[in-house]
Design a protein around this motif. Structure first.
Motif, PDB file in Angstrom:
ATOM      1  N   ARG A 244       0.804  -1.219   0.000  1.00  0.00           N
ATOM      2  CA  ARG A 244       0.000   0.000   0.000  1.00  0.00           C
ATOM      3  C   ARG A 244       0.838   1.271   0.000  1.00  0.00           C
ATOM      4  NH1 ARG A 244      -4.034  -1.709   4.743  1.00  0.00           N
ATOM      5  NH2 ARG A 244      -2.076  -2.637   5.425  1.00  0.00           N
ATOM      6  N   LEU A 245       1.952   1.243   0.721  1.00  0.00           N
ATOM      7  CA  LEU A 245       2.811   2.422   0.803  1.00  0.00           C
ATOM      8  C   LEU A 245       3.296   2.842  -0.588  1.00  0.00           C
ATOM      9  CD1 LEU A 245       4.511   4.436   2.489  1.00  0.00           C
ATOM     10  CD2 LEU A 245       6.290   2.706   2.543  1.00  0.00           C
ATOM     11  N   ILE A 246       3.675   1.853  -1.401  1.00  0.00           N
ATOM     12  CA  ILE A 246       4.191   2.146  -2.746  1.00  0.00           C
ATOM     13  C   ILE A 246       3.040   2.471  -3.699  1.00  0.00           C
ATOM     14  CG2 ILE A 246       5.444   1.188  -4.725  1.00  0.00           C
ATOM     15  CD1 ILE A 246       7.055  -0.505  -2.680  1.00  0.00           C
ATOM     16  N   ASP A 247       2.016   1.609  -3.736  1.00  0.00           N
ATOM     17  CA  ASP A 247       0.933   1.778  -4.712  1.00  0.00           C
ATOM     18  C   ASP A 247       0.126   3.057  -4.486  1.00  0.00           C
ATOM     19  OD1 ASP A 247       1.759  -0.582  -5.770  1.00  0.00           O
ATOM     20  OD2 ASP A 247       0.140  -1.807  -4.955  1.00  0.00           O
ATOM     21  N   THR A 248       0.031   3.499  -3.232  1.00  0.00           N
ATOM     22  CA  THR A 248      -0.774   4.685  -2.928  1.00  0.00           C
ATOM     23  C   THR A 248       0.005   5.978  -3.133  1.00  0.00           C
ATOM     24  OG1 THR A 248      -1.880   3.380  -1.225  1.00  0.00           O
ATOM     25  CG2 THR A 248      -2.273   5.742  -1.190  1.00  0.00           C
ATOM     26  N   PHE A 249       1.216   6.038  -2.605  1.00  0.00           N
ATOM     27  CA  PHE A 249       1.948   7.310  -2.595  1.00  0.00           C
ATOM     28  C   PHE A 249       3.028   7.415  -3.665  1.00  0.00           C
ATOM     29  CE2 PHE A 249       0.528   6.717   1.858  1.00  0.00           C
ATOM     30  CZ  PHE A 249      -0.302   7.811   1.945  1.00  0.00           C
ATOM     31  N   PHE A 250       3.684   6.303  -3.977  1.00  0.00           N
ATOM     32  CA  PHE A 250       4.814   6.359  -4.915  1.00  0.00           C
ATOM     33  C   PHE A 250       4.653   5.307  -6.014  1.00  0.00           C
ATOM     34  CE2 PHE A 250       6.254   7.039  -0.471  1.00  0.00           C
ATOM     35  CZ  PHE A 250       6.316   8.424  -0.524  1.00  0.00           C
ATOM     36  N   PRO A 251       3.609   5.441  -6.865  1.00  0.00           N
ATOM     37  CA  PRO A 251       3.328   4.392  -7.850  1.00  0.00           C
ATOM     38  C   PRO A 251       4.403   4.270  -8.922  1.00  0.00           C
ATOM     39  CG  PRO A 251       1.951   6.315  -8.244  1.00  0.00           C
ATOM     40  CD  PRO A 251       2.675   6.568  -6.967  1.00  0.00           C
ATOM     41  N   ILE A 252       4.540   3.049  -9.426  1.00  0.00           N
ATOM     42  CA  ILE A 252       5.433   2.765 -10.557  1.00  0.00           C
ATOM     43  C   ILE A 252       4.533   2.320 -11.710  1.00  0.00           C
ATOM     44  CG2 ILE A 252       7.361   1.338 -11.375  1.00  0.00           C
ATOM     45  CD1 ILE A 252       8.035   0.868  -8.361  1.00  0.00           C
ATOM     46  N   ALA A 253       4.807   2.797 -12.908  1.00  0.00           N
ATOM     47  CA  ALA A 253       3.987   2.422 -14.066  1.00  0.00           C
ATOM     48  C   ALA A 253       4.529   1.149 -14.699  1.00  0.00           C
ATOM     49  CB  ALA A 253       3.993   3.549 -15.088  1.00  0.00           C
ATOM     50  N   LYS A 254       3.633   0.372 -15.313  1.00  0.00           N
ATOM     51  CA  LYS A 254       4.079  -0.791 -16.099  1.00  0.00           C
ATOM     52  C   LYS A 254       4.813  -0.269 -17.323  1.00  0.00           C
ATOM     53  CE  LYS A 254       0.858  -4.503 -14.985  1.00  0.00           C
ATOM     54  NZ  LYS A 254      -0.215  -5.374 -15.473  1.00  0.00           N
ATOM     55  N   GLY A 255       6.062  -0.664 -17.459  1.00  0.00           N
ATOM     56  CA  GLY A 255       6.886  -0.114 -18.530  1.00  0.00           C
ATOM     57  C   GLY A 255       7.681   1.087 -18.057  1.00  0.00           C
ATOM     58  N   GLY A 256       7.678   1.305 -16.751  1.00  0.00           N
ATOM     59  CA  GLY A 256       8.394   2.443 -16.184  1.00  0.00           C
ATOM     60  C   GLY A 256       9.685   2.035 -15.494  1.00  0.00           C
ATOM     61  N   THR A 257      10.279   2.990 -14.791  1.00  0.00           N
ATOM     62  CA  THR A 257      11.560   2.746 -14.108  1.00  0.00           C
ATOM     63  C   THR A 257      11.466   3.210 -12.656  1.00  0.00           C
ATOM     64  OG1 THR A 257      12.358   4.913 -14.868  1.00  0.00           O
ATOM     65  CG2 THR A 257      12.969   2.990 -16.190  1.00  0.00           C
ATOM     66  N   GLY A 258      12.194   2.524 -11.806  1.00  0.00           N
ATOM     67  CA  GLY A 258      12.242   2.904 -10.400  1.00  0.00           C
ATOM     68  C   GLY A 258      13.572   2.499  -9.788  1.00  0.00           C
ATOM     69  N   CYS A 259      13.899   3.101  -8.661  1.00  0.00           N
ATOM     70  CA  CYS A 259      15.130   2.695  -7.978  1.00  0.00           C
ATOM     71  C   CYS A 259      14.889   2.658  -6.477  1.00  0.00           C
ATOM     72  CB  CYS A 259      16.297   3.620  -8.326  1.00  0.00           C
ATOM     73  SG  CYS A 259      16.232   5.222  -7.539  1.00  0.00           S
ATOM     74  N   ILE A 260      15.658   1.776  -5.815  1.00  0.00           N
ATOM     75  CA  ILE A 260      15.552   1.610  -4.357  1.00  0.00           C
ATOM     76  C   ILE A 260      16.939   1.832  -3.766  1.00  0.00           C
ATOM     77  CG2 ILE A 260      14.855   0.067  -2.494  1.00  0.00           C
ATOM     78  CD1 ILE A 260      13.210  -1.514  -4.553  1.00  0.00           C
ATOM     79  N   PRO A 261      17.295   3.076  -3.440  1.00  0.00           N
ATOM     80  CA  PRO A 261      18.590   3.301  -2.786  1.00  0.00           C
ATOM     81  C   PRO A 261      18.440   3.220  -1.275  1.00  0.00           C
ATOM     82  CG  PRO A 261      17.688   5.358  -3.645  1.00  0.00           C
ATOM     83  CD  PRO A 261      16.609   4.320  -3.740  1.00  0.00           C
TER      84      PRO A 261
END
Length: 240
Positions: free
Chosen positions: A11-28
């Motif tokens: 919920r934390l990611i999907d609600t506030f910091f969504p990632i799109a299918k075909g998108g990019t993200g990073c976890i530092p």
């Protein structure tokens, strides 16, 4: 452009910091903040057809743990084994430096292969920092002019070249199906210093930033995503 959100079931990611299918993200995040655990959760519960895990310079113990655990875990989507939809590229830190650079591109090539077949693919690269360190070693041996912190001068463009291969592809078949390739990479900055070159280059490239904080991790608050550090640039695209 990516227009469908990638459901991670967190919920934390999907609600506030969504990632799109075909998108990019990073976890530092600093060591021990739970980067590998968070990636494991995303790999297990994300709404995708195929997951590619690139263990780039990871500790051998972590890789063995993944290989042992995934066959026993149920796939929430199909009910079968999680291993049935997972590809793991094992490239431990004891392997040659040149293999580290190759493993990321190998994972991307496999992802693009399935993407062109119309599947939703998620590639998880753990960790792009060790890939950049391998580039630094190779660059040093080739006697190239070093940039900041002895990383090669072309570090920024190399990172951008990797992430920009993610995206959405529409197939020319009777159904007009689309294939997506989402890429999420972890960054392991020494001492949790987000000002170092690899983190900064990644930040200027990706559109979702899930910053982990050591304080939250030490309080056993998982996933240790810090809402004051993190952000997503997919809000406008995913608004509908």
């Amino acid at each position: 452009y990516p227009s469908v959100p990638l459901s991670t079931s967190m919920r934390l990611i999907d609600t506030f910091f969504p990632i799109a299918k075909g998108g990019t993200g990073c976890i530092p995040g600093p060591f021990g903040a739970g980067k590998t655990v968070l990636q494991g959760l995303i790999a297990r519960y994300s709404d995708v057809d195929i997951v590619i895990v690139v263990a780039c310079g990871e500790r051998a113990g972590e890789v063995v743990e993944t290989i042992q655990e995934f066959p026993d875990m149920p796939d929430p989507k199909t009910g079968g084994s999680l291993m049935d939809r997972t590809i793991i590229l094992c490239n431990t830190s004891s392997m040659p430096v040149a293999a580290r650079e190759a493993s990321i591109y190998m994972g991307i090539t496999l992802a693009e292969y399935y993407q062109s077949m119309g599947y939703d693919v998620l590639m998880i690269a753990d960790s792009t920092s060790r890939w950049a360190q391998a580039m630094r070693e190779t660059s040093g041996r080739l006697e190239e002019i070093p940039g900041e912190e002895a990383f090669p001068a072309y570090l920024d463009s190399a990172i951008k070249n990797v992430y920009e291969r993610a995206g959405v592809v529409q197939r020319y078949d009777e159904h007009g199906t689309t294939g997506t390739f989402t890429m999420i990479g972890t960054v392991s900055p020494a001492g949790g210093n987000f000002e170092e070159p690899v983190t900064q280059s990644t930040l200027s490239t990706v559109k979702t930033f899930l910053g982990l904080s050591a304080e939250r991790a030490y309080k056993r608050f998982y996933p240790a995503v810090d809402p004051l550090l993190s952000w997503s640039r997919y809000w406008q695209q995913l608004k509908p």
